[in-house]
Motif scaffolding. Structure first.
Motif: not given
Length: 205
Positions: A134-154
């Motif tokens: 990826y070209a660094p100049s096009r990268i925006t909105n660097i963030r942490r995603n919300a945590e997935e639900p506890a029951f997420s094995d599927l």
């Protein structure tokens, strides 16, 4: 996207000029200087996924062998080359669909390399790997995603194909994810490392 193959004995080590920044007890290792950061995340072993895909691989392998034997017994009755080739192609595609996530559970690794000139994400399983750049100049909105639900094995049965990670950034119109199932603290460290190298000061820039 680049796909690479390399011998196991020739796997490269971290570059000498990089220093270990923070020791996480878990699956993540972060190396950083002022101009480059490298984050390695080992796949999280999932007993449910491992058992499921092991079962699928076993059943599919057995069914492929039985089907091939059934076709070959009819050699004298008809031409079996076309059916056998068709079966082999179909069998191999589904075998890889089951086998790659199984291998990911055991040996998968994500590597994010960030510099001012290039950002690369690599997914690898032993001798097979694929890389996106990826070209660094096009990268925006660097963030942490919300945590997935506890029951997420599927949800994680689709790894490494699902593309979901705890760290994300916008790249044009698409969203790029990295760091499957990282803890909040680890994801925050990755976000901070990316912003530090790319000289990002605000959340949306």
């Amino acid at each position: 996207m680049r796909i690479d193959f390399w011998p196991i004995r020739n796997r490269g080590n971290v570059k000498p000029h990089m220093r270990f920044e923070r020791p996480f007890a878990g699956r993540m290792r972060l190396y950083q200087t002022a101009d480059i950061a490298e984050i390695n995340v080992r796949a999280k072993f999932d007993a449910f996924g491992f058992a499921s895909f092991s079962f699928f691989v076993f059943v599919w392998t057995a069914s492929g062998v039985l089907s091939a034997q059934s076709i070959l017994t009819q050699v004298g009755e008809r031409n079996v080359v076309a059916p056998l080739l068709g079966l082999s192609a179909f069998w191999m595609l589904l075998f890889l669909f089951f086998a790659i996530p199984l291998m990911w559970t055991l040996t998968g690794n994500e590597r994010l390399t960030v510099s001012r000139n290039n950002v690369a994400i690599r997914y690898s399983i032993k001798v097979f790997g694929w890389t996106w750049r990826y070209a660094p100049s096009r990268i925006t909105n660097i963030r942490r995603n919300a945590e997935e639900p506890a029951f997420s094995d599927l949800n994680h049965l689709a790894e490494p194909f699902d593309g979901r990670g705890r760290v994300a950034f916008k790249y044009g119109r698409k969203t790029v994810n990295f760091g499957k199932r990282l803890a909040n603290e680890e994801a925050d460290q990755v976000v901070a490392a990316i912003k530090r190298v790319l000289r990002v000061e605000s959340e949306e820039s």
